[in-house]
Write an enzyme that holds these catalytic residues in place. Structure first.
Site, short mmCIF file in Angstrom:
data_model
loop_
_atom_site.label_atom_id
_atom_site.label_comp_id
_atom_site.label_asym_id
_atom_site.label_seq_id
_atom_site.Cartn_x
_atom_site.Cartn_y
_atom_site.Cartn_z
N CYS A 158 0.82 -1.21 0.00
CA CYS A 158 0.00 0.00 0.00
C CYS A 158 0.85 1.25 0.00
CB CYS A 158 -0.89 0.04 1.26
SG CYS A 158 -1.97 -1.38 1.48
N CYS A 207 -2.97 4.83 2.96
CA CYS A 207 -4.06 3.88 2.73
C CYS A 207 -5.11 3.98 3.83
CB CYS A 207 -3.52 2.46 2.65
SG CYS A 207 -4.79 1.23 2.28
N CYS A 234 -2.65 -2.96 -3.50
CA CYS A 234 -3.91 -2.77 -2.79
C CYS A 234 -4.94 -2.17 -3.75
CB CYS A 234 -3.71 -1.84 -1.61
SG CYS A 234 -5.23 -1.39 -0.73
N CYS A 285 -6.22 1.60 -2.13
CA CYS A 285 -5.42 2.84 -2.18
C CYS A 285 -4.62 2.99 -3.46
CB CYS A 285 -4.49 2.92 -0.98
SG CYS A 285 -3.08 1.77 -1.02
#
Length: 517
Positions: A32, A36, A63, A66
């Site tokens: 991430c 995030c 991810c 994000c």
């Protein structure tokens, strides 16, 4: 910045560090950006990476919430002049896809093995892995914003085969290309998805960090616009900048909106059929961020003060400015040029700058402090085409317009007032080989002066100064904008060492305040 400080940035979801490092969660297998919005993982389950490619190489996937591949690039590559910094700028421009690792090494003047070793040692990934991460990001953008067949997207993104494309997308995004495309469609079905078409162009959001003084950048572009190649229309605050681009595989017409988008009102870009296009090159933590408090930008070592004066309080750029984006639309004759076109727009608009580091450093100076406070986030614009910028810096807008009319290549499909590409250096060198302009264009055409993203700035500077008739002021402009050097001293100004490594930004603050022409 140590691991504990990075974790504090993750725990506070500090968007100022997006693009400066990435974190991965061992229990979920994802990586991430620091901001995030998901629940903060336990410290023992977190690993940190300098690049997205390094995280992917360790088996982590991006991810979906994000989108860590959509963050702004690190300002570190603009600052660094070593082989790693030069290599990252070239990879961002797509050199590995076009010329391979051997071509990258040749441009850097090193062996392929040396380049591999240095990048892997510092970034945790070699040039192939870094380029692979970039290809995956380009493919995602094309999947989400165009109706191109998936097979065409595979090759347009730089993959050697459809199988390699499918395997990479599953590894990076835990989804097949078809699943990624389907996820962008509204419930009404794929046919109603708001995506780009060949005629409508590719809609993108060009992400940046911190505050962004868009008005001053567009003011500069408006003053410098060369008819036929550029135009700028609309009222202040809502202007649209358009221009033609010559790219490795074809041409493009690009349009960028002045009104910034706000990260504070972030929406799902995929559902709107608009992809966020950050710098394609993966990013690292700036060395200037070492040993600072969590979430804080580095301060200048000392303010410049005179007798009987006290140092001003350092200017603080508030974390309430997490960043945003500029809306853009790209009309490409060949989709393989998407990565290169995005990177050149990012350089032109200086979207990978770190305004926190710049403003903390310059805001600690007595002379610059009020200027920084009045215009936080001022940028130092670069160039969409380095050789074009060099010619324009030498001859000025009026003569540049003449060169376009006489030697510019006409577009196959003009778009309003955009009718030509700026003439190539080789064309100008053959047509007008005499005088100062001839000296510059001949040097550019034969490679005596290199201004590509991986050029050695000091060597280019010396080569430019060696050309007959080229003065130091023009060379400073070329180094600042064509080479993207953030640390060029303002011409005619006694710039103190405390302004380094951001003297190009100091010039912009002085110019905005009317203290520098």
């Amino acid at each position: 910045m140590d691991a504990d400080t990075r974790y504090e940035a993750v725990r506070s979801r500090d968007a100022r560090f997006d693009g400066e490092f990435f974190f991965a969660v061992e229990t979920t297998g994802i990586y991430c950006r620091p901001s995030c919005p998901a629940v903060t993982p336990k410290r023992r389950n977190v690993r940190f990476f300098a690049t997205a490619a390094a995280a992917q190489g360790s088996g982590f996937r991006a991810c979906r919430r994000c989108r860590p591949d959509a963050v702004p690039g690190s300002a570190e590559w603009n600052v660094r002049a070593d082989v790693v910094g030069r290599a990252m700028r070239l990879i961002g421009d797509g050199i590995v896809d076009r010329e391979g690792v051997a071509g990258l090494a040749t441009r850097l003047g090193y062996s392929a093995r040396q380049v591999q070793r240095q990048l892997t040692a510092e970034l945790g990934a070699g040039p192939v892995a870094l380029a692979r991460a970039q290809r995956a990001h380009t493919a995602r953008v094309l999947l989400q914003t165009t109706e191109l067949p998936i097979t065409e997207i595979a090759f347009a993104s730089g993959f050697a085969s459809v199988r390699q494309f499918n395997d990479t997308m599953r590894e990076v995004y835990a989804a097949t290309p078809s699943e990624l495309r389907a996820a962008t469609a509204p419930r009404g079905g794929r046919g109603t998805r708001r995506a780009g078409t060949p005629s409508a162009g590719i809609p993108l959001r060009l992400a940046y960090r911190g505050p962004y003084q868009a008005g001053l950048v567009f003011d500069l572009l408006e003053r410098e616009a060369v008819p036929g190649v550029e135009d700028l229309g609309g009222p202040p605050g809502r202007r649209t900048y358009r221009r033609t681009l010559r790219l490795p595989h074809g041409t493009a017409i690009v349009a960028v909106e002045e009104r910034p988008g706000s990260a504070g009102r972030r929406t799902s870009t995929a559902r709107r059929g608009v992809a966020t296009a950050a710098a394609p090159a993966p990013t690292v933590v700036p060395t200037s961020a070492v040993a600072v408090a969590p979430g804080a930008a580095p301060l200048a070592s000392a303010a410049v003060v005179g007798p009987g004066t006290s140092a001003p309080a350092p200017v603080s750029v508030s974390a309430t400015h997490p960043g945003g984006w500029l809306d853009a639309r790209l009309h490409l004759t060949d989709p393989r040029d998407l990565t290169t076109a995005v990177q050149r727009l990012r350089r032109l608009f200086d979207l990978d700058a770190d305004p926190y580091a710049v403003d903390e450093r310059l805001g600690a100076d007595l002379r610059l402090a009020p200027l920084v406070a009045a215009r936080p986030g001022l940028r130092s614009p670069g160039a969409a085409d380095a050789e074009e910028l060099a010619v324009r810096a030498l001859v000025g807008p009026v003569e540049a317009e003449r060169l376009v009319r006489r030697y510019g290549k006409a577009l196959d499909a003009p778009c309003g007032s955009l009718t030509h590409l700026f003439p190539e250096a080789a064309v100008l060198a053959e047509a007008e080989p005499d005088g100062i302009l001839g000296a510059l264009t001949v040097a550019l055409a034969d490679g005596a002066v290199r201004l590509d993203p991986g050029a050695d700035r000091d060597e280019a500077h010396e080569a430019l100064l060696g050309l007959p008739g080229l003065d130091a002021r023009t060379v400073a402009v070329i180094r600042t904008r064509a080479l993207g050097d953030p640390d060029v001293a303002p011409p005619g100004v006694d710039a103190p060492e405390s302004w380094r490594p951001w003297r190009s930004y100091a010039s912009q603050y002085l110019r905005a305040a009317g203290e520098l022409e």
